[in-house]
Design a protein around this motif. Sequence first.
Motif, PDB file in Angstrom:
ATOM      1  N   ILE A 127     -11.238  49.685  33.818  1.00  0.00           N
ATOM      2  CA  ILE A 127     -11.746  48.580  34.481  1.00  0.00           C
ATOM      3  C   ILE A 127     -12.857  48.666  35.723  1.00  0.00           C
ATOM      4  O   ILE A 127     -13.610  47.176  35.612  1.00  0.00           O
ATOM      5  CB  ILE A 127      -9.781  48.144  35.027  1.00  0.00           C
ATOM      6  CG1 ILE A 127      -9.400  47.483  34.944  1.00  0.00           C
ATOM      7  CG2 ILE A 127     -10.363  47.361  36.139  1.00  0.00           C
ATOM      8  CD1 ILE A 127      -8.018  47.381  35.127  1.00  0.00           C
ATOM      9  N   ALA A 128     -12.806  50.318  36.412  1.00  0.00           N
ATOM     10  CA  ALA A 128     -13.919  50.309  37.142  1.00  0.00           C
ATOM     11  C   ALA A 128     -15.180  49.896  37.090  1.00  0.00           C
ATOM     12  O   ALA A 128     -16.178  49.054  37.353  1.00  0.00           O
ATOM     13  CB  ALA A 128     -14.028  51.005  38.313  1.00  0.00           C
ATOM     14  N   GLU A 129     -15.080  50.864  35.902  1.00  0.00           N
ATOM     15  CA  GLU A 129     -16.648  50.977  34.788  1.00  0.00           C
ATOM     16  C   GLU A 129     -17.412  49.440  34.408  1.00  0.00           C
ATOM     17  O   GLU A 129     -18.460  49.131  34.756  1.00  0.00           O
ATOM     18  CB  GLU A 129     -16.637  51.869  33.909  1.00  0.00           C
ATOM     19  CG  GLU A 129     -17.580  51.706  32.651  1.00  0.00           C
ATOM     20  CD  GLU A 129     -17.217  52.691  31.727  1.00  0.00           C
ATOM     21  OE1 GLU A 129     -18.161  52.319  30.771  1.00  0.00           O
ATOM     22  OE2 GLU A 129     -16.829  53.564  31.670  1.00  0.00           O
ATOM     23  N   MET A 130     -15.480  48.459  34.333  1.00  0.00           N
ATOM     24  CA  MET A 130     -16.605  47.028  33.155  1.00  0.00           C
ATOM     25  C   MET A 130     -17.161  46.321  34.226  1.00  0.00           C
ATOM     26  O   MET A 130     -17.946  45.023  34.207  1.00  0.00           O
ATOM     27  CB  MET A 130     -15.587  46.080  32.509  1.00  0.00           C
ATOM     28  CG  MET A 130     -15.084  47.415  31.534  1.00  0.00           C
ATOM     29  SD  MET A 130     -14.182  46.688  30.378  1.00  0.00           S
ATOM     30  CE  MET A 130     -15.108  44.839  29.721  1.00  0.00           C
ATOM     31  N   ARG A 131     -16.236  46.535  35.774  1.00  0.00           N
ATOM     32  CA  ARG A 131     -17.115  45.806  36.751  1.00  0.00           C
ATOM     33  C   ARG A 131     -18.231  45.758  37.202  1.00  0.00           C
ATOM     34  O   ARG A 131     -18.683  44.698  37.414  1.00  0.00           O
ATOM     35  CB  ARG A 131     -15.678  45.874  38.106  1.00  0.00           C
ATOM     36  CG  ARG A 131     -13.948  45.478  37.958  1.00  0.00           C
ATOM     37  CD  ARG A 131     -13.588  45.711  38.745  1.00  0.00           C
ATOM     38  NE  ARG A 131     -11.874  44.470  39.226  1.00  0.00           N
ATOM     39  CZ  ARG A 131     -11.072  44.524  39.762  1.00  0.00           C
ATOM     40  NH1 ARG A 131     -10.955  45.971  40.047  1.00  0.00           N
ATOM     41  NH2 ARG A 131     -10.156  43.649  39.264  1.00  0.00           N
ATOM     42  N   VAL A 155     -17.070  35.559  40.488  1.00  0.00           N
ATOM     43  CA  VAL A 155     -15.936  36.555  40.860  1.00  0.00           C
ATOM     44  C   VAL A 155     -15.157  36.673  40.183  1.00  0.00           C
ATOM     45  O   VAL A 155     -14.762  37.710  39.934  1.00  0.00           O
ATOM     46  CB  VAL A 155     -15.607  36.006  42.249  1.00  0.00           C
ATOM     47  CG1 VAL A 155     -14.655  36.707  42.999  1.00  0.00           C
ATOM     48  CG2 VAL A 155     -16.731  36.065  43.126  1.00  0.00           C
ATOM     49  N   SER A 156     -14.769  35.875  39.571  1.00  0.00           N
ATOM     50  CA  SER A 156     -13.712  35.938  38.671  1.00  0.00           C
ATOM     51  C   SER A 156     -13.361  36.140  37.454  1.00  0.00           C
ATOM     52  O   SER A 156     -12.826  37.699  36.711  1.00  0.00           O
ATOM     53  CB  SER A 156     -12.672  34.391  38.134  1.00  0.00           C
ATOM     54  OG  SER A 156     -11.734  34.690  37.437  1.00  0.00           O
ATOM     55  N   ARG A 157     -15.261  35.685  36.538  1.00  0.00           N
ATOM     56  CA  ARG A 157     -15.617  37.125  35.200  1.00  0.00           C
ATOM     57  C   ARG A 157     -15.719  38.521  35.611  1.00  0.00           C
ATOM     58  O   ARG A 157     -14.935  39.245  34.809  1.00  0.00           O
ATOM     59  CB  ARG A 157     -16.329  36.501  35.424  1.00  0.00           C
ATOM     60  CG  ARG A 157     -16.591  34.910  34.499  1.00  0.00           C
ATOM     61  CD  ARG A 157     -15.783  34.796  33.485  1.00  0.00           C
ATOM     62  NE  ARG A 157     -16.220  33.605  32.684  1.00  0.00           N
ATOM     63  CZ  ARG A 157     -17.152  33.068  31.492  1.00  0.00           C
ATOM     64  NH1 ARG A 157     -18.034  33.780  31.249  1.00  0.00           N
ATOM     65  NH2 ARG A 157     -16.965  31.812  31.538  1.00  0.00           N
ATOM     66  N   ILE A 158     -16.587  39.198  37.007  1.00  0.00           N
ATOM     67  CA  ILE A 158     -16.762  40.012  37.417  1.00  0.00           C
ATOM     68  C   ILE A 158     -14.694  40.688  37.676  1.00  0.00           C
ATOM     69  O   ILE A 158     -14.773  42.095  37.052  1.00  0.00           O
ATOM     70  CB  ILE A 158     -17.232  40.215  38.789  1.00  0.00           C
ATOM     71  CG1 ILE A 158     -18.635  39.351  38.168  1.00  0.00           C
ATOM     72  CG2 ILE A 158     -17.437  42.204  39.508  1.00  0.00           C
ATOM     73  CD1 ILE A 158     -20.152  39.317  39.159  1.00  0.00           C
ATOM     74  N   MET A 159     -13.840  39.882  38.129  1.00  0.00           N
ATOM     75  CA  MET A 159     -13.507  40.933  39.174  1.00  0.00           C
ATOM     76  C   MET A 159     -11.606  40.953  38.097  1.00  0.00           C
ATOM     77  O   MET A 159     -10.725  42.002  38.547  1.00  0.00           O
ATOM     78  CB  MET A 159     -12.717  40.321  40.647  1.00  0.00           C
ATOM     79  CG  MET A 159     -14.270  40.697  40.741  1.00  0.00           C
ATOM     80  SD  MET A 159     -14.412  42.731  41.447  1.00  0.00           S
ATOM     81  CE  MET A 159     -12.571  42.734  42.425  1.00  0.00           C
ATOM     82  N   THR A 160     -11.538  39.579  37.973  1.00  0.00           N
ATOM     83  CA  THR A 160     -10.001  39.089  37.322  1.00  0.00           C
ATOM     84  C   THR A 160      -9.931  39.804  35.929  1.00  0.00           C
ATOM     85  O   THR A 160      -8.843  40.186  35.011  1.00  0.00           O
ATOM     86  CB  THR A 160      -9.847  37.783  37.715  1.00  0.00           C
ATOM     87  OG1 THR A 160      -9.333  37.271  39.014  1.00  0.00           O
ATOM     88  CG2 THR A 160      -8.198  37.586  36.547  1.00  0.00           C
ATOM     89  N   ASP A 161     -11.255  38.713  34.458  1.00  0.00           N
ATOM     90  CA  ASP A 161     -11.061  39.421  33.749  1.00  0.00           C
ATOM     91  C   ASP A 161     -11.002  40.226  32.649  1.00  0.00           C
ATOM     92  O   ASP A 161     -10.412  40.230  31.194  1.00  0.00           O
ATOM     93  CB  ASP A 161     -12.429  38.213  33.074  1.00  0.00           C
ATOM     94  CG  ASP A 161     -11.940  36.826  33.153  1.00  0.00           C
ATOM     95  OD1 ASP A 161     -10.818  36.177  33.599  1.00  0.00           O
ATOM     96  OD2 ASP A 161     -13.230  35.824  33.200  1.00  0.00           O
TER      97      ASP A 161
END
Length: 628
Positions: A127-131, A155-161
Motif C-alpha cells: 500500500i505504501a509503495e503504491m501510494r 486524494v482518494s485515488r492516492i490514499m483510498t483506492d
Amino acid sequence: MGGLRGGGLGNLRPERTQGRQLRAGAVSAEAKKSKPSLKKIWPQALAIMAPRKGLLLGGLALMVVNRVAGLVMPYTTKPLLDKAFNPAGDPTLLPKFIALVFGAMLLQAITSYALIQLLSIAGQRLIAEMRRNVQKHVGLLSVAYYDANRTGNLVSRIMTDVEGVRNLVGTGLVEFLGGLLTAILAFIFLLHKSVTVTLTVFAALGVFIFILQYAFKTIRPIFRERGKINAEVTGRLTESLGGVRVIKGYHAEAREHEVFGAGVERLLQNVMKSLTLTSVMSSASTTMMGIVSGVVMWLGGHAVIHGQWTTGDYFQYNMFLVFMVAPMIQITSIGTQLTEAFAGLDRTNEIMSELEENQSPERTEKMPPIEGRVRFENVEFSYDPEKPVLHGISFTAEPGTVTALVGSSGSGKSTIISLLCAFHSPGSGKVLVDGYDLSKVDLNTFRSQLGVVLQDSFLFDGSIRENIMFSHPGATEEQFLAACRTARVDEFAERFPEGYETIVGERGVKLSGGQRQRLSIARALLAEPRILILDEATSSLDSESEAMIQSGLARLMEGRTTFVIAHRLSTIRRANQILVVEQGRIVEHGDHDELYALGGRYYDLYTRQHGLEANLFLAPGEGDTVEA
C-alpha cells in the motif's frame, strides 16, 4: 524544478469558462469509458504479485501446513468414537488422540501467527509503495488534468483506492487459496468415503457456486462506483474546509451541509446495495447449509442403519463436510474483499495510464542554460475545439526585458502565460525560447529556469524558512538571508518569537496578505530563474510596503526576461513593451508613452482605472493600477 515550484505555478488556471468546459469534457469522457474487464486487470494484479512471489509461495507453504493440521481433528473423529469411546475399544488411545489434536492446533496457531506477520506487513508495504508511485505519477501529470479533476478525487485515488490491493499480497489471496485447498482436500476424502452422498451434496453446492458467480459479477461495479462517490464527497469536503471563510462570510453553512449530506446519502445507498447482495449471499449460504445437512442426515443415517457406516464414519463425514463447506463460506467474504481490491486496482490503473506531460515522444531536446529570448509565432490555441481562445498571437521578448500583458478579464492573458510555462501546447504556431520549441523540449530542463510570483501566494503549512527554501533546498544560509532582506521578509519574521522557524499555517493563514506575498517574492529570488512571471505581484501590499519592495522586485527582474500581468503602475511604466490583449488577440503593442498617446484600448483602460476622465488635469503616472 526549483524555480517552478518556488513560484507555485499550480495556481495558474486557464480562463474560468474554459476550465468549466474542460472539467465537463473530462466527466463526459469518463462516463463514456467502458469498465475494464477482469481479464484486463488480472495481468496488472500479476505484475504487482510477481516481485513478491517468494513471499507468496512462503505464505502458501505455511497455509498448506496450517490447513492440513486443521484436518487432524475431523480425521480423528472416527477412531475416537469407534475405538477410544467404544466399551470394547482401547481407552488408552484417548490421551494419544488428545495430544495429537492439541499438537495440530498448536501448529495451526504458530502458522497463523506467522502468516499474519509475514503477509499483513507485506500488504501494508505494498500500500505504501503504491501510494508513493501514484502520488509521483499524479505529480507529473499536466495542469490540464488537474483542471479537469477535483483535489479530493485525486486524494482518494492516492490514499483510498490502493488500500484494497493488500488482499492481493496480504492474507486475503492466501486465505482464499487456503480455503480452496481445504475444500479440495475435504472433497477428495468425502469422495473416498461415499461417492453417492458426496456427489449429491456437491450438486447442492453447485447451485451455491452459481449464485456466488452472479453475486461477484453484480457487486464489482458497485464497489467501483463507491470509489467514485467517495472521491466526490471527499473532494467537496476538502473544498468546504479550505473555503470556510467564504462559507461563513455568506452564511452558507446550511447549504454546504445539504450538499455534503446529499453526497453521503449517495454513498449510503451504494453501501446498502452492496450489503443487500452480501446478505443474499449469506442467506444462500445458510440455505445451502440446511439443505446439505438434511441430505447428509438422510443418506448418512440410512448408511449407519444398514451397517454400511459406523457411528464414527457418520461423524467423521460430517466433520469433513463442515471443513469443506466452511472454507467456501469464508471464500464468499474473502472474494468480496478481492473484488473490492480489483475495483480499486481498476481505478488506480485508470490514473496510472494517464500520460505524463513529459513523456511525449517529441520531448527529446534538452534545454541548456537559457538567455531568455521568448518568441510567439502566430500561436492559435483552444481548450474546446469549437471555442478558440487565442488567435494568431505573435510577439518577441528579448533577454532582460519586461513585457506587460494587460486587458479585460478573460481576454487570454493567463492562457498566454500557460503556454509560456508549457502547461499546454499551441494548436498551431510555435512558442520558442532561445529558438527551442517548447512543445519539444524536456520540461525538467526548461521549468527549472522558470519562476513565478502570483497574486494568491500559495504557502505550505510549514515554517517561513521551509517555504522560502522550497524553491532551492540547497541554498546557503547567506543566500537565504539575502533573499529575505531583499523581499523585506526579515522585517516581520525576525519579530516573531521563533523567527524564521515560525509556522505559517495552512496556505499561510497565520500571515497577512502582504506578508505572504513577500514570502513568495523571497522564494522566487532564491530560485534565481531566467524567465520570471509576476501576476499581481504587489497587489496584496499597502502603498508603504509596495514602495519598500519595489527595489527588491527591480533587483529580481534585473537581467531576467520578465512577464507581468496586471501589476502596479510603476512596473507598467518601466515595461519595455506592453501587449494589450482582447478576445484572444493582441490589439495594441508598444511602451506606455506610445500606447497612451495612441488613445486606443490601453488609453481607455488607463483612464478608466485612474479616473482621468473626470480629472483630465492629472498627469499620467499619478494613479495606482492598471486593469487586469
